[in-house]
Design an enzyme around this catalytic site. Structure first.
Site, PDB file in Angstrom:
ATOM      1  N   TYR A 456       0.812  -1.223   0.000  1.00 43.28           N
ATOM      2  CA  TYR A 456       0.000   0.000   0.000  1.00 43.28           C
ATOM      3  C   TYR A 456       0.840   1.266   0.000  1.00 43.28           C
ATOM      4  CZ  TYR A 456      -2.524  -3.831   2.281  1.00 43.28           C
ATOM      5  OH  TYR A 456      -3.016  -5.061   2.616  1.00 43.28           O
ATOM      6  N   HIS A 457       1.980   1.263  -0.708  1.00 44.07           N
ATOM      7  CA  HIS A 457       2.874   2.418  -0.716  1.00 44.07           C
ATOM      8  C   HIS A 457       3.165   2.934  -2.122  1.00 44.07           C
ATOM      9  CE1 HIS A 457       4.664   0.782   3.337  1.00 44.07           C
ATOM     10  NE2 HIS A 457       3.441   1.297   3.484  1.00 44.07           N
ATOM     11  N   PRO A 458       2.156   3.171  -2.960  1.00 42.37           N
ATOM     12  CA  PRO A 458       2.459   3.703  -4.290  1.00 42.37           C
ATOM     13  C   PRO A 458       3.034   5.104  -4.203  1.00 42.37           C
ATOM     14  CG  PRO A 458       0.096   3.829  -3.865  1.00 42.37           C
ATOM     15  CD  PRO A 458       0.702   3.051  -2.721  1.00 42.37           C
TER      16      PRO A 458
END
Length: 518
Positions: A456-458
């Protein structure tokens, strides 16, 4: 008419709106596509995955990923006040000083470690021991976790048995080692940027917050951004910004909005009937932290049975108990090669089954710990699927498409298997749930291709340099900035929420043209 319009009330947007509205002489509008952060599951730390695929989630899917044998991956993003800070695991990690110094060395002027640390400290209200590495009195409460599950103590002990040192503070002088994460929690509940920044600012008469309003494009007069067009309940609305428009919609949606507004790769925009206002590599350079976990069934009671009336009472009356768990309670930073000058993998450990990307509910007692590639070399892209603003963007991450990423993940999984075989964890293992067939390179890589998911770290789709300048102004136009994780030139070594808050804190000073804090 407003002075500033901020699009996206997420991790960055709430910070920016709160800071800008400290000046009573400016009028600030904060626009959010989703609803208010009013669901109980938002504020109960252990319940965050229950928000997946609800009205509080953009619920994106990747394209078919070539490095994962064509599989698509679920890409949840917060769609509410607080954005993904209202739906994340609340882990507070700044990253490594080398990350920011590398930004500065590559041309991101005044974004080195010594430049950004004062903003981390200004944001923070640390609840632990007094430390030169932490700030106090800021809007964002950071604390030690109030849930320390026995399975997590076993993981921490097993990692030490494997020769990895214990570290009490991953935000201290060195990251390396195993330990427990600091969390953005206040009194055992989630402290999102909506809670920490926006809520105290709401009484200000110069701040307006508009929920349920999706931005469809930025408006221009010549080369100057003059406002935004919104879709609210199916009706188009145009609002004007006298000073600046700021996009804080995240690494997927900020580039989409730029492209819908004519800022992007000219040939690609033309294919959707959009005339390019500025030809920039918007949407390219997409990066993410890919995660692969090992899971074991256990006879030790996990968080599966945490939601009892007694534990609900503990949370509501005393702010403690297993429902305060952020799920990813413990973890580590490791170097998988001796010649590295900083960690290349991070570990997240959970005292509960995290099944099918968190979408499927847990059905048995289990624990998981998984490896994350901190500095992936694979690069993806966000592009338009359609010129219709409500269409989801096309997202291709290209996970595991470089030999370097594949080799690092194989080494990482072998390191985790070694920890899993140590006495402190072995005694909790009833049966394998999701593990590689063997420790051969081929089986480890096959397992990674099958089980890999996003952490969840774009980031990186509107980076400093190619798309925005060092003050986050979009090249080629006036009155338009991007302020969120998309401006990161490269990922930092760690969870990206704290760095996104820092970016917004710094951006607020850039917009107000005030000096950095000492």
């Amino acid at each position: 008419m407003y002075d500033y319009i901020v699009v996206g009330a997420g991790s960055a947007g709430c910070v920016l709106a709160a800071r800008l509205s400290e000046d009573a002489d400016v009028r600030v509008l904060l626009v959010e596509a989703g609803p208010a952060d009013d669901a109980r599951e938002i504020h109960v730390p252990a319940a965050f995955s229950q928000l997946f695929q609800t009205k509080y989630d953009w619920s994106y899917l990747s394209a078919c990923e070539p490095g994962l044998d064509g599989r698509r991956r679920f890409l949840p993003r917060g769609r509410m006040l607080g954005g993904s800070s209202s739906m994340n695991a609340m882990i507070y990690i700044r990253g490594n000083r080398r990350d920011y110094d590398a930004w500065a060395a590559a041309g991101a002027e005044r974004w080195g470690w010594d430049d950004v640390l004062p903003y981390f400290l200004r944001a923070e209200d640390f609840q632990g021991r007094t430390s030169p590495w932490h700030g106090t009195g800021g809007p964002l409460t950071v604390s030690e976790g109030r849930s320390r599950h026995p399975l997590m103590a076993a993981y921490v002990a097993a990692a030490q048995e494997a020769g990895h040192p214990f570290t009490a503070d991953f935000n201290g002088p060195e990251q390396d080692g195993v330990g427990y994460y600091h969390l953005t929690q206040r009194d055992g509940l989630r402290c999102s940027t909506a809670v920490g920044y926006l809520r105290p600012a709401l009484p200000r008469p110069n701040l307006e917050v508009l929920t349920g309003a999706r931005c469809t494009r930025v408006l221009f007069d010549g080369d100057r951004a003059t406002g935004v067009e919104l879709d609210r309940a199916g009706e188009p609305v145009q609002l004007r910004a006298e000073r600046e428009v700021v996009l804080s919609a995240g690494a997927y949606n900020s580039p989409q909005l730029l492209m819908l507004s004519g800022i992007g790769v000219a040939d690609e925009l033309a294919a959707h009937g959009i005339t390019a206002r500025v030809d920039l590599p918007v949407g390219e350079n997409l990066q993410d932290h890919p995660h692969v976990g090992l899971s074991y069934l256990t006879d030790t009671p996990s968080l599966l049975t945490a939601q009892t009336p007694e534990n609900v009472r503990l949370l509501e009356t005393e702010g403690r108990g297993p429902l305060t768990s952020n799920v990813g309670e413990a973890g580590a930073f490791h170097r998988t090669r001796a010649d590295l000058d900083a960690p290349d993998i991070q570990v997240h450990a959970t005292p509960v089954m995290f099944h099918e990307e968190g979408i499927s509910p847990a059905f048995d007692h289990a624990f998981m710990f998984g490896a994350v590639l901190l500095t992936p070399t694979s690069r993806g892209k966000v592009s338009l699927r359609s010129a219709i603003p409500s269409a989801a963007p096309h997202i291709l991450h290209n996970y595991l498409t470089t030999e370097d990423d594949r080799a690092t993940m194989v080494r990482a999984l072998r390191l985790l298997l070694d920890i899993a075989d140590r006495p402190s964890l072995r005694k909790h293992r009833r049966a394998d749930f999701k593990v590689p067939a063997s420790a051969t390179d081929a089986d480890l890589l096959a397992f990674a291709r099958r089980e890999l998911q996003t952490l969840y770290h774009p980031a990186g789709t509107c980076p400093i340099g190619p798309v925005v300048d060092h003050e986050l102004r979009v090249h080629g136009v006036r009155g338009l900035r991007v302020v969120d994780a998309s401006v990161m030139p490269t990922l930092v070594r760690g969870n990206t929420n704290a760095p996104t808050v820092m970016i917004a804190e710094k951006a607020a000073d850039l917009l107000r043209d005030v000096p950095a804090p000492a």
